[in-house]
Enzyme design. Structure first.
Site, PDB file in Angstrom:
ATOM      1  N   GLY A 144       0.776  -1.230   0.000  1.00 30.53           N
ATOM      2  CA  GLY A 144       0.000   0.000   0.000  1.00 30.53           C
ATOM      3  C   GLY A 144       0.805   1.277   0.000  1.00 30.53           C
ATOM      4  O   GLY A 144       0.230   2.362  -0.060  1.00 30.53           O
TER       5      GLY A 144
ATOM      6  N   ASP B 188       9.856  -3.264  -8.895  1.00 23.83           N
ATOM      7  CA  ASP B 188       9.112  -2.917  -7.682  1.00 23.83           C
ATOM      8  C   ASP B 188       9.285  -3.974  -6.590  1.00 23.83           C
ATOM      9  O   ASP B 188       8.432  -4.122  -5.714  1.00 23.83           O
ATOM     10  CB  ASP B 188       7.619  -2.700  -7.991  1.00 23.83           C
ATOM     11  CG  ASP B 188       6.887  -3.994  -8.310  1.00 23.83           C
ATOM     12  OD1 ASP B 188       7.546  -5.022  -8.600  1.00 23.83           O
ATOM     13  OD2 ASP B 188       5.629  -3.988  -8.284  1.00 23.83           O
TER      14      ASP B 188
END
Length: 212
Positions: free
Chosen positions: A16, A87
């Site tokens: 998140g 990522d």
């Protein structure tokens, strides 16, 4: 020297925090290769958030196999040159395993990890994104993945603490720790440019960026 000196950039941080969004934007700006984790391809993940104890091991192993394939593809990309933005950091995989697996499961995971572990390239830069747990909860709830709504707050809290400890000890690559509380890296071009300038201006192996 600007951003071109970083041939391999990793964006990391807890669930998140915005690592995939930033990785995409960096890759677009740099016109670089992009490597992304694909949680939607992990069939056990929705079940894991409903029953962590039961589905922890297959979920963790599925992510491990996926990350191994990604690291191997990075080696192939390197043959053609150019920059790469990812990522995920392969070396953080055990961080999740230690958090969610029982002792017996972790011993099995560790054996598999040791046998599967490829020689992962060392990043030229790791951008470690940070945020308060309440902020992470809000961001996760605003996303479109229904199964993420079932992530327990306590799990996010423990995960955030593990990330902090991991990067406190991490010395394999330069790390820029970024407090995202006052940054809108997804929708504010000025904030994104501030981060780019900060990255380009790095002079030491461990630095911090906190927008006042």
């Amino acid at each position: 020297m600007g951003l071109e000196r970083y041939r391999y950039i990793v964006v990391e941080g807890p669930i998140g925090v915005g690592k995939t969004t930033l990785a995409r934007k960096l890759a677009e700006r740099l016109e670089s290769n992009l490597l992304l984790e694909d949680p939607d391809a992990i069939p056990f993940l929705p079940k894991f958030y409903q029953d962590m104890q039961r589905y922890a091991l297959p979920t963790q192993l599925s992510f491990l196999f996926q990350r191994v394939e990604q690291v191997e593809s990075l080696t192939q990309i390197d043959l053609f040159g150019g920059q790469t933005v990812a990522d995920f950091l392969f070396d953080k995989d055990p961080l999740f395993a230690e958090l969610i697996l029982s002792d017996d499961e972790f011993r099995l995971y560790a054996d598999i990890y040791r046998h599967l572990r490829v020689r992962a390239a060392t990043p030229d830069l790791v951008i470690y994104l940070q945020a308060d747990v309440d902020t992470l909860i809000s961001r996760v709830q605003s996303r479109s993945r229904d199964y993420e709504a079932k992530i327990p707050d306590g799990y996010l809290r423990r995960l955030t603490e593990r990330y902090s400890r991991f990067f406190y000890d991490y010395t394999e690559a330069p790390v820029l720790s970024v407090n995202t509380e006052n940054l809108n890296l997804a929708g504010n071009s000025d904030d994104f440019q501030l981060l780019l300038d900060r990255i380009a201006g790095m002079r030491s192996a461990r630095e911090y960026f906190n927008k006042a």
